[in-house]
Design a protein around this motif. Structure first.
Motif, short mmCIF file in Angstrom:
data_model
loop_
_atom_site.label_atom_id
_atom_site.label_comp_id
_atom_site.label_asym_id
_atom_site.label_seq_id
_atom_site.Cartn_x
_atom_site.Cartn_y
_atom_site.Cartn_z
N ILE A 1 9.73 56.62 126.68
CA ILE A 1 10.42 57.78 126.10
C ILE A 1 9.51 58.32 125.01
N THR A 2 9.16 59.60 125.12
CA THR A 2 8.15 60.15 124.20
C THR A 2 8.69 61.34 123.41
N TRP B 1 8.28 65.01 120.87
CA TRP B 1 7.74 66.35 121.07
C TRP B 1 6.52 66.63 120.19
N LYS C 1 10.19 59.78 130.30
CA LYS C 1 11.20 60.79 129.96
C LYS C 1 10.67 61.51 128.73
N ALA D 1 10.33 64.38 125.75
CA ALA D 1 11.32 65.10 124.92
C ALA D 1 11.65 66.42 125.61
N SER E 1 19.23 62.57 126.91
CA SER E 1 18.38 61.38 126.78
C SER E 1 19.17 60.08 126.60
N PHE F 1 8.67 53.27 123.41
CA PHE F 1 9.33 54.42 122.80
C PHE F 1 8.57 54.87 121.56
N SER G 1 12.26 58.57 116.54
CA SER G 1 12.88 58.30 115.24
C SER G 1 13.31 56.83 115.11
N VAL H 1 16.85 56.25 116.65
CA VAL H 1 16.94 56.06 118.10
C VAL H 1 16.27 54.75 118.52
P1 ADP Z 1 13.21 63.48 116.94
O1 ADP Z 1 14.34 63.50 115.96
O2 ADP Z 1 11.89 63.54 116.33
O3 ADP Z 1 13.39 64.41 118.09
P2 ADP Z 1 14.14 61.32 118.56
O4 ADP Z 1 14.02 59.88 118.30
O5 ADP Z 1 15.49 61.94 118.54
O6 ADP Z 1 13.19 62.01 117.53
O7 ADP Z 1 13.45 61.70 119.93
C1 ADP Z 1 12.38 60.99 120.51
C2 ADP Z 1 12.65 60.83 121.99
O8 ADP Z 1 13.81 60.02 122.15
C3 ADP Z 1 12.93 62.12 122.73
O9 ADP Z 1 12.36 62.04 124.02
C4 ADP Z 1 14.45 62.14 122.80
O10 ADP Z 1 14.92 62.89 123.90
C5 ADP Z 1 14.74 60.66 123.00
N1 ADP Z 1 16.10 60.20 122.63
C6 ADP Z 1 16.91 60.69 121.68
N2 ADP Z 1 18.06 59.98 121.61
C7 ADP Z 1 17.98 59.01 122.56
C8 ADP Z 1 18.84 57.94 123.00
N3 ADP Z 1 20.03 57.71 122.46
N4 ADP Z 1 18.39 57.14 124.01
C9 ADP Z 1 17.19 57.35 124.57
N5 ADP Z 1 16.34 58.32 124.19
C10 ADP Z 1 16.72 59.15 123.21
#
Ligand code: ADP
Length: 418
Positions: free
Chosen positions: A156-157, A159, A183, A185, A217, A235, A238, A241
């Protein structure tokens, strides 16, 4: 999008599952990818969830067994080809990146070269998966360690580096003989799709590199952690997450690689070379418009040099050219989305309400919706949100300190707890 590319076929609007380019999702839902600089819609993609993820995992599971049987040299050859294709297409890959993410084109090009370097290096390492022979604990025993691929790896990457973060997860997995389901962003999936297309052209077999497209996601992440065919999850994103995924992965004691948020301190002492300190702060704070996990988030400046540093930094920051990533001389693009902009505004408002001053910037930029003025805050204290939460934007908060020991103690204590 395709009209802006030398090779228009690199503008892909389909997911890659089991070697098939899939134009529609099972649910029929779609989502748009837009240019944060202009708001223009670049692509409309199928919005997938668990059913497609399950299919991709099953295909990867099957394909991986065959891929793992190839020699390291064979896998290395494919990755070398992919590296060459990335270099040949660097302008198009960087164009896609700037369009969907907003970073200046020169930075985007730098990111593609950085991403390609992982493909080159891990490809070369495919030939060197050495084991170990270890002396045993009894005279008639010898211990042998061999390295084997773990199997299906999910990624999971984020943006902020849509090409390099994926390249650096995909390349070692594929080099080692694993299969990957990624998957990207939802804000920046087009870079991942272009990379997957080049991987296909380089000879990565069907099912070994899959790209799931989804705005949902949590559902895809849930399938990654619950499906026992997925042996490792990697992964970048954040802290919040990461914590969720670690919790979910606990049920199957999943192997996890987590690269999470930061709240990096930057310390300037009275005897610092002022120009060098300001330059260092510029690079570590404003790169990618403050949207990297290693950006300086808290700048501790000793009281004897505080005012001079603040003045000089504010002066340099006021000259940062903000604008569209394709415009000449632009060093700061837009923020990624309205949520990111709201967080930057909230952190500034919080700091100002608790007594901070705005030395420069502080407001939305006249260039438009997601642009923000590069900002320097002075008089910042540990009670403010900027002390503990990652702002992920172009805001440099300057904390004043008196003695070296007090600054180091603070730098260590106010970690990212968000
Ligand atoms: P940001 O706030 O910088 O977008 P995130 O951690 O929300 O950071 O996003 C990083 C990646 O994790 C993205 O690909 C996002 O779609 C994915 N993501 C966000 N929430 C979840 C979740 N509950 N489970 C799996 N992947 C997630």
């Amino acid at each position: 999008l395709s009209s802006k590319l030398k090779d228009p076929t690199l503008a892909v609007d389909k997911a890659l599952i089991a070697g098939e380019w899939v134009p529609v999702s099972d649910s029929g839902g779609t989502f748009d990818v837009s240019n944060p600089s202009t708001g223009e819609i670049l692509a409309t993609l199928p919005d997938m969830n668990r059913t497609e993820t399950k299919r991709a995992i099953a295909a990867a599971h099957k394909a991986q067994k065959v891929w793992a049987k190839k020699t390291g040299k064979e896998r290395a050859g494919v990755l070398r080809k992919l590296f060459d294709l990335m270099i040949d297409n660097v302008d198009d890959l960087a164009t896609i990146l700037t369009l969907e993410m907003g970073k200046p084109f020169a930075e985007a090009k730098g990111e593609i070269l950085y991403g390609a370097s992982y493909v080159e290096w891990f490809g070369e390492e495919a030939k060197r998966l050495y084991g170990d022979v270890i002396p045993g604990h009894l005279s008639d025993k010898r211990i042998m360690v061999i390295k084997q691929p773990v199997g299906v790896v999910a990624a999971i990457t984020p943006w902020n580096f849509p090409n390099a973060m994926l390249a650096r997860k995909m390349a070692p997995a594929i080099a080692a003989g694993c299969a990957m389901i990624s998957k990207p962003a939802a804000q920046t999936p087009l870079s991942a799709l272009a990379l997957a297309l080049l991987a296909e052209r380089a000879g990565v077999p069907a099912g070994i590199f899959n790209v799931i497209l989804s705005k949902d996601s949590p559902s895809v992440g849930r399938e990654f952690t619950d499906n026992d065919k997925v042996r490792k999850l990697t992964f970048t994103g954040s802290t919040e997450v990461g914590r969720i995924l670690m919790r979910q992965g606990a049920d199957q004691i999943m192997k996890l690689g987590l690269e999470l948020g930061g709240n990096a301190p930057f310390i300037v002492f009275d005897d610092a070379d002022l120009d060098a300190a300001v330059e260092g702060a510029m690079v570590s704070k404003y790169r990618n418009n403050g949207q990297t996990c290693v950006c300086a988030n808290r700048l501790y400046v000793q009281s004897g040099i505080y005012d001079a540093f603040a003045r000089k930094l504010a002066d340099r920051v006021s000259s940062i050219k903000v604008g569209d990533g394709f415009e000449a001389g632009v060093a700061a693009g837009p923020l990624i989305d309205s949520k990111a902009l709201a967080k930057v505004e909230e952190h500034i408002q919080d700091a100002v309400s608790k007594g901070a001053q705005i030395a420069v910037g502080g407001k939305r930029h006249e260039k438009g919706a997601l642009f923000f003025q590069p900002t320097v805050l002075t008089g910042v204290t540990t009670e403010m949100k900027v002390a503990r939460e990652e702002t992920f934007g172009p805001v440099a908060p300057l904390f004043r300190f008196e003695t070296a020991s007090s600054s180091l103690a603070k730098a260590g204590r106010d970690r990212n707890t968000a």
